[in-house]
Scaffold this active site. Structure first.
Site, PDB file in Angstrom:
ATOM      1  CG  LEU A  60      -2.114  -0.873   1.317  1.00  0.00           C
ATOM      2  CD1 LEU A  60      -2.829  -0.669   2.654  1.00  0.00           C
ATOM      3  CD2 LEU A  60      -3.081  -0.616   0.177  1.00  0.00           C
ATOM      4  CG  ASP A  61       0.878   4.076  -3.199  1.00  0.00           C
ATOM      5  OD1 ASP A  61       1.691   3.190  -3.512  1.00  0.00           O
ATOM      6  OD2 ASP A  61       0.140   4.652  -4.012  1.00  0.00           O
ATOM      7  CE  LYS A  62       5.574   8.426   4.967  1.00  0.00           C
ATOM      8  NZ  LYS A  62       6.822   9.233   4.960  1.00  0.00           N
ATOM      9  CB  THR A  64      -2.958   4.141   0.314  1.00  0.00           C
ATOM     10  OG1 THR A  64      -2.710   4.907  -0.864  1.00  0.00           O
ATOM     11  CG2 THR A  64      -4.270   3.403   0.158  1.00  0.00           C
ATOM     12  CG  HIS A 169       1.780   5.926  -7.384  1.00  0.00           C
ATOM     13  ND1 HIS A 169       2.755   6.884  -7.558  1.00  0.00           N
ATOM     14  CD2 HIS A 169       2.030   5.377  -6.171  1.00  0.00           C
ATOM     15  CE1 HIS A 169       3.551   6.919  -6.506  1.00  0.00           C
ATOM     16  NE2 HIS A 169       3.118   6.008  -5.648  1.00  0.00           N
TER      17      HIS A 169
END
Length: 252
Positions: A60-62, A64, A169
């Protein structure tokens, strides 16, 4: 006791093979050269929390938040990892986007890999765009009587999103591609809207959350549905905009 060993994350599922947590926005999954000064990582926090090594099955993106799943052994990581590699895991996200998004749709727009100048220096620079597909449905809208840009009012939508592929992304880039960038997205969004939400709604985070993940348990072969509640920032916006009931709407 140090902060690293005392901090805990909300565990939403755990058995002898898997553990899933609700990752907060702003937390890296694991150490990365992109954020060399960061000292907090979900992997280390969960490892300390459960008292054994853990193996992340996805990322998971930072910025998110939401469902983050770990295996508790290398063998289980290999078994469960195949489902992620084959696109057999269904992930459901919620996002707040600028404008009135279409009622539903599919975004079939190949994406070129986003390379980081520091960590991807040796990566091939001219790789062709990769297949990327995202489906979505609009759950609710709101119109604020505020001239944030050139219009006399500002419109926003709550959307439920399902990425069919797993490009870097992907959801953020796809929503921008259809002119409905996610609020709080510093790279792909609009700064003036991001700042307004941060200053007036105390919502300074990326408004993207993985709220549900569905897969087959690698040992029992039973259907496993993991759900993560929204954090206070996201929940407060749902109440403020009158969107709370829209979350009960079944997926189409």
């Amino acid at each position: 006791m140090s902060e690293e060993t005392s901090e805990k994350l909300e565990i939403i599922y755990q058995d002898q093979w898997l553990v899933a947590v609700n990752k907060p926005s702003g937390l890296l999954v694991h150490r990365s050269m992109i954020d060399r000064n960061e000292t907090r990582f979900a992997l280390q926090i969960v490892r300390n929390q459960v008292g054994q090594h853990v193996y992340p099955l996805h990322r998971l993106d930072k910025p998110t938040s939401g469902v983050l799943l770990f295996a508790l052994s290398p063998d289980i990581a290999r078994l469960a990892g195949k489902q992620f590699e084959e696109g057999a895991v269904k992930k459901t996200y919620l996002a707040v986007v600028r404008g009135y998004a279409p009622e539903s749709g599919e975004i079939d727009h190949p994406l070129k890999e986003e390379l980081d100048k520091m960590t991807d220096r040796k990566a091939r620079q001219n790789k062709p765009a990769q297949e990327a597909i995202t489906t979505f449905e609009r759950l609710a809208t709101v119109e604020l009587p505020l001239a944030i840009e050139r219009y006399p009012s500002s419109r926003y939508s709550l959307v439920r999103v399902w990425p069919k592929t797993g490009r870097k992304h992907q959801i953020r880039r796809h929503m921008k591609h259809i002119a409905h960038p996610i609020i709080g997205d510093a790279k792909h969004g609009k700064g003036v809207h991001n700042r307004y939400f941060a200053e007036h709604f105390s919502a300074g985070r990326l408004l993207l959350a993985c709220t549900e993940m569905e897969l087959i348990h690698p040992v029992s072969n039973e259907r496993l549905v993991l759900s993560a509640p929204l954090d206070d920032v996201f929940s407060d916006l749902m109440s403020r905009f009158g969107w709370a009931d829209s979350l009960l709407r079944k997926s189409s």
